[in-house]
Scaffold this motif. Structure first.
Motif, mmCIF file in Angstrom:
data_model
loop_
_atom_site.group_PDB
_atom_site.id
_atom_site.type_symbol
_atom_site.label_atom_id
_atom_site.label_comp_id
_atom_site.label_asym_id
_atom_site.label_seq_id
_atom_site.Cartn_x
_atom_site.Cartn_y
_atom_site.Cartn_z
ATOM 1 N N GLY A 44 -5.124 -0.045 -13.599
ATOM 2 C CA GLY A 44 -3.738 0.156 -13.018
ATOM 3 C C GLY A 44 -3.082 -1.309 -12.346
ATOM 4 N N PHE A 72 -0.492 5.280 -7.332
ATOM 5 C CA PHE A 72 -1.663 4.652 -7.451
ATOM 6 C C PHE A 72 -2.958 4.654 -6.550
ATOM 7 N N ILE A 124 -7.852 -2.368 -6.148
ATOM 8 C CA ILE A 124 -7.036 -1.338 -7.113
ATOM 9 C C ILE A 124 -7.885 -1.365 -8.443
ATOM 10 N N ALA A 161 0.929 -2.049 -11.381
ATOM 11 C CA ALA A 161 1.022 -2.207 -9.915
ATOM 12 C C ALA A 161 1.735 -3.433 -9.750
ATOM 13 N N GLU A 175 0.944 -1.017 0.039
ATOM 14 C CA GLU A 175 0.022 0.097 -0.001
ATOM 15 C C GLU A 175 0.799 1.071 0.232
ATOM 16 N N LEU A 210 2.687 1.511 -3.542
ATOM 17 C CA LEU A 210 1.572 2.139 -4.632
ATOM 18 C C LEU A 210 1.210 3.527 -4.414
ATOM 19 N N LYS A 211 0.635 3.887 -3.077
ATOM 20 C CA LYS A 211 0.272 5.215 -2.827
ATOM 21 C C LYS A 211 1.338 5.827 -3.135
ATOM 22 N N SER A 265 3.792 6.037 -5.242
ATOM 23 C CA SER A 265 3.879 5.804 -6.638
ATOM 24 C C SER A 265 2.648 6.517 -7.367
ATOM 25 N N CYS A 300 -5.199 3.142 -4.510
ATOM 26 C CA CYS A 300 -5.823 1.587 -3.870
ATOM 27 C C CYS A 300 -6.266 1.697 -2.442
#
Length: 87
Positions: free
Chosen positions: A52, A26, A48, A56, A18, A21-22, A24, A28
């Protein structure tokens, strides 16, 4: 809108995924998995958007954050397991 759920072997991996990804960009959400998934050892998942999922999953693999299973949410709301290699 279609969503994927990426499950992990532990809550620690789910939290690492998490953050990665966040961080970067994304979108989610970390959430508890349905009870039938918990019985298979998957207590937490990242939800997600379908668009993506491939980048991801590649980013998680690149950072060596192990994915347990990946599920696609079908239009009727049911979840269907899909291969880890989404390409």
């Amino acid at each position: 809108m279609r969503y994927y759920f990426i499950t992990f072997r532990s809550v620690t991996y789910a939290q690492q995924g998490e953050r990665l990804l966040k961080g970067s960009g994304f979108r989610c959400a970390l959430q508890r998995t349905p009870r039938w998934m918990e019985e298979q050892g998957c207590g937490y998942a990242l939800k997600i958007r379908a668009a993506g999922i491939e980048p991801a999953a590649a980013m998680l693999a690149e950072r060596q954050i192990p994915i347990r299973k990946v599920y696609l949410q079908k239009p009727d709301g049911q979840l269907e397991e899909v291969p880890h290699d989404l390409s």
